[in-house]
Design a protein around this motif. Structure first.
Motif, short mmCIF file in Angstrom:
data_model
loop_
_atom_site.label_atom_id
_atom_site.label_comp_id
_atom_site.label_asym_id
_atom_site.label_seq_id
_atom_site.Cartn_x
_atom_site.Cartn_y
_atom_site.Cartn_z
N GLN A 131 2.05 21.43 -4.15
CA GLN A 131 1.06 21.25 -3.09
C GLN A 131 0.52 19.83 -3.00
OE1 GLN A 131 -1.37 24.84 -4.38
NE2 GLN A 131 -1.23 25.29 -2.18
N VAL A 132 1.33 18.87 -3.41
CA VAL A 132 0.98 17.45 -3.32
C VAL A 132 1.90 16.78 -2.31
CG1 VAL A 132 0.76 15.26 -4.56
CG2 VAL A 132 0.16 17.41 -5.70
N THR A 133 1.31 16.00 -1.42
CA THR A 133 2.07 15.30 -0.38
C THR A 133 1.73 13.81 -0.40
OG1 THR A 133 2.04 17.26 1.03
CG2 THR A 133 2.56 15.16 2.10
N LEU A 134 2.74 12.96 -0.24
CA LEU A 134 2.56 11.52 -0.11
C LEU A 134 2.80 11.15 1.35
CD1 LEU A 134 2.21 8.63 -1.22
CD2 LEU A 134 4.69 8.60 -1.64
N THR A 135 1.78 10.65 2.02
CA THR A 135 1.89 10.20 3.41
C THR A 135 1.83 8.69 3.43
OG1 THR A 135 0.86 12.21 4.25
CG2 THR A 135 0.88 10.30 5.71
N THR A 136 2.85 8.07 4.02
CA THR A 136 2.96 6.61 3.99
C THR A 136 3.02 6.05 5.40
OG1 THR A 136 4.21 6.73 1.91
CG2 THR A 136 4.31 4.65 3.14
N TYR A 137 2.20 5.04 5.65
CA TYR A 137 2.26 4.28 6.90
C TYR A 137 2.84 2.90 6.58
CZ TYR A 137 -0.69 7.79 9.10
OH TYR A 137 -1.19 8.97 9.61
N THR A 138 3.87 2.50 7.31
CA THR A 138 4.56 1.23 7.05
C THR A 138 4.66 0.43 8.34
OG1 THR A 138 5.92 2.38 5.40
CG2 THR A 138 6.63 0.17 6.07
N ASN A 139 4.30 -0.87 8.27
CA ASN A 139 4.40 -1.70 9.47
C ASN A 139 5.71 -2.49 9.47
OD1 ASN A 139 4.04 -3.85 7.73
ND2 ASN A 139 1.97 -4.35 8.44
N ALA A 140 5.90 -3.33 10.48
CA ALA A 140 7.17 -4.05 10.64
C ALA A 140 7.41 -5.05 9.51
CB ALA A 140 7.16 -4.78 11.99
N ASN A 141 6.34 -5.45 8.83
CA ASN A 141 6.47 -6.40 7.73
C ASN A 141 6.72 -5.72 6.39
OD1 ASN A 141 5.97 -8.58 9.49
ND2 ASN A 141 3.74 -8.29 9.26
N GLY A 142 6.81 -4.40 6.40
CA GLY A 142 7.03 -3.67 5.17
C GLY A 142 5.77 -3.37 4.39
N GLU A 143 4.60 -3.72 4.93
CA GLU A 143 3.34 -3.41 4.27
C GLU A 143 3.06 -1.91 4.39
OE1 GLU A 143 0.63 -7.34 4.87
OE2 GLU A 143 1.11 -6.21 6.69
N ARG A 144 2.44 -1.35 3.33
CA ARG A 144 2.26 0.10 3.29
C ARG A 144 0.81 0.47 3.01
NH1 ARG A 144 6.77 1.32 -1.21
NH2 ARG A 144 5.45 -0.25 -2.21
N PHE A 145 0.42 1.61 3.54
CA PHE A 145 -0.89 2.20 3.28
C PHE A 145 -0.66 3.69 3.12
CE2 PHE A 145 -5.35 3.37 4.19
CZ PHE A 145 -6.00 2.40 3.44
N CYS A 146 -1.14 4.27 2.01
CA CYS A 146 -0.68 5.61 1.63
C CYS A 146 -1.84 6.56 1.33
CB CYS A 146 0.22 5.53 0.40
SG CYS A 146 1.53 4.30 0.53
N PHE A 147 -1.53 7.85 1.49
CA PHE A 147 -2.47 8.92 1.17
C PHE A 147 -1.76 9.93 0.28
CE2 PHE A 147 -3.66 7.13 5.19
CZ PHE A 147 -5.05 7.07 5.18
N LEU A 148 -2.34 10.19 -0.90
CA LEU A 148 -1.85 11.25 -1.80
C LEU A 148 -2.77 12.44 -1.63
CD1 LEU A 148 -0.94 9.45 -5.16
CD2 LEU A 148 0.57 10.90 -3.79
N SER A 149 -2.25 13.56 -1.11
CA SER A 149 -3.07 14.74 -0.83
C SER A 149 -2.71 15.87 -1.78
CB SER A 149 -2.83 15.21 0.62
OG SER A 149 -3.05 14.16 1.52
N ASN A 150 -3.73 16.39 -2.47
CA ASN A 150 -3.56 17.54 -3.35
C ASN A 150 -4.37 18.69 -2.77
OD1 ASN A 150 -3.26 19.41 -5.38
ND2 ASN A 150 -4.53 18.30 -6.88
N ILE A 151 -3.70 19.66 -2.14
CA ILE A 151 -4.41 20.76 -1.49
C ILE A 151 -4.53 21.98 -2.40
CG2 ILE A 151 -3.76 19.98 0.81
CD1 ILE A 151 -1.70 22.25 0.87
N ASN A 152 -4.15 21.84 -3.67
CA ASN A 152 -4.33 22.92 -4.63
C ASN A 152 -5.81 23.04 -4.96
OD1 ASN A 152 -4.52 24.34 -7.23
ND2 ASN A 152 -2.28 24.27 -7.18
N ASN A 153 -6.37 24.23 -4.81
CA ASN A 153 -7.80 24.43 -5.03
C ASN A 153 -8.21 24.40 -6.49
OD1 ASN A 153 -8.96 24.75 -2.42
ND2 ASN A 153 -7.97 26.75 -2.25
N ASN A 154 -7.26 24.63 -7.40
CA ASN A 154 -7.64 24.85 -8.80
C ASN A 154 -7.05 23.85 -9.79
OD1 ASN A 154 -8.97 27.38 -8.10
ND2 ASN A 154 -6.92 28.20 -7.80
N GLN A 155 -6.02 23.12 -9.40
CA GLN A 155 -5.30 22.31 -10.39
C GLN A 155 -5.22 20.85 -9.98
OE1 GLN A 155 -1.48 23.94 -11.36
NE2 GLN A 155 -0.91 22.25 -12.72
N ASP A 156 -5.63 19.95 -10.90
CA ASP A 156 -5.46 18.52 -10.67
C ASP A 156 -3.98 18.18 -10.72
OD1 ASP A 156 -8.19 18.45 -10.66
OD2 ASP A 156 -8.38 17.56 -12.65
#
Length: 352
Positions: free
Chosen positions: A159-184
């Motif tokens: 239940q972990v997702t990595l969402t990545t935004y990348t521009n034309a220069n290869g620069e990245r901005f990311c979101f790590l989402s953990n939607i599990n209610n009970n487990q880190d």
């Protein structure tokens, strides 16, 4: 207003209702403008809302509801207040309306800020204020990439997702989402580092390798605010206004009839209350000494749930009060007297 105009229907594409709503909205906006309250005038109001949670009931209105919400947006924008307009719980809010949702506030009875970053007095609510300030700073770091980059999603499992935004220069901005209610989650991005993402949280990464924010990691200061009264202020006093009950209690009401009536139409929005009085002669006390008064009434109260919102949608079409009855006096062995068509004395008044 609901009963004063023939042909009116509430909160829908109804010309009578829309005219009254526009008059009311314009009046409120004009008063705010005269007091220079909008941020565009240097005042404290940074947002304005038109309608409320209409998306929850719009399905009951069909196409008329859709056209109504578009009209609401156009009417609001025409007010020219210089700050954004929002619509709460309106997934299809017309541009440039902003769709918003509710934070929730259980057990709150004396405040309506629902623990917002700023309370209704303008004070900072910590740690929410500081935590959201950090979030806004983090989002600002990736502003150009988020608005011009391309998005990719990668399922990392558990239940972990990595969402990545990348521009034309290869620069990245990311979101790590953990939607599990009970487990880190322990996330290993190899050369880009290892991260602990608490349960039900999102970590923001500037690039792949620098954590700049996590929704569950709060390090802003916590403050407890104590509000104290001003002893120098004048004390509040109460003023009482008597209600006109005596005439009714003596059988001299405002009007008389032989039927139960619809309350909205009868009280005409002048009164919140409608009282019925009648009398009946009984002879056999063995039957009626412990009689029960049974009446059939229409729902006339609201709760914050889907059923009540649906009731709101057709309020003008639904009878209120004890219209239609029956009103019955039930004695021993279910011996019944129907009081619905008894001579009635009626009186309505407003509570002061």
């Amino acid at each position: 207003m609901a009963t004063q105009y023939a042909g009116i229907e509430l909160r829908t594409d109804n010309p009578i209702y829309k005219n009254e709503m526009q008059i009311f909205t314009t009046k409120i906006v004009s008063m705010a403008k005269e007091a220079n309250l909008f941020a565009s005038q240097g005042g404290p109001i940074i947002l304005a809302q038109i309608e409320n949670e209409y998306g929850n009931i719009m399905v009951d209105y069909g196409d008329a509801g859709k056209s109504y919400i578009k009209w609401c947006a156009q009417m609001a924008l025409a007010q020219n207040i210089g700050v954004p307009w929002i619509m709460c719980q309106q997934h299809d809010a017309p541009q440039p309306m902003i769709n918003t949702c509710n934070a929730g506030g259980p057990y709150i009875t004396t405040s309506y800020d629902y623990y917002a970053p700023l309370d209704e007095y303008g004070n900072l609510n910590q740690p929410k204020w500081g935590h959201l300030k950090q979030l806004h700073v983090a989002i600002k770091l990736g502003e150009k990439i988020l608005t011009n980059g391309t998005r990719t999603d990668k399922d990392l499992g558990n239940q972990v997702t990595l969402t990545t935004y990348t521009n034309a220069n290869g620069e990245r901005f990311c979101f790590l989402s953990n939607i599990n209610n009970n487990q880190d989650a322990n996330v290993d991005l190899q050369q880009d580092g290892k991260y602990i993402v608490p349960s039900w949280s999102v970590t923001i990464l500037n690039g792949y390798n620098k954590e700049v924010f996590n929704t569950a990691k709060v390090n802003s200061q916590t403050s407890i605010m104590v509000k104290k009264g001003d002893d120098a202020s004048p004390k509040l006093t109460w003023v009482w206004k008597p209600e006109k009950k005596k005439d009714t209690m003596q059988g001299k009401g405002s009007f008389k009839g032989n039927q139960l009536l619809e309350q909205k139409e009868l009280t005409f929005d002048v009164s919140d209350y409608l009282w019925y009085m009648t009398s009946v002669d009984i002879n056999d006390t063995s039957i009626w000494s412990n009689a029960t008064l049974h009446l059939n009434s229409y729902c006339d109260f609201f709760e914050e749930n889907a059923l009540a919102l649906r009731f709101s949608a057709s309020f003008i079409l639904i009878k209120t009060g004890i219209a239609g009855g029956p009103v019955q006096l039930i004695g021993k062995n279910n011996v019944t007297i129907d009081l619905s068509n008894q001579p009635l004395v009626l009186q309505g008044w407003v509570e002061w």
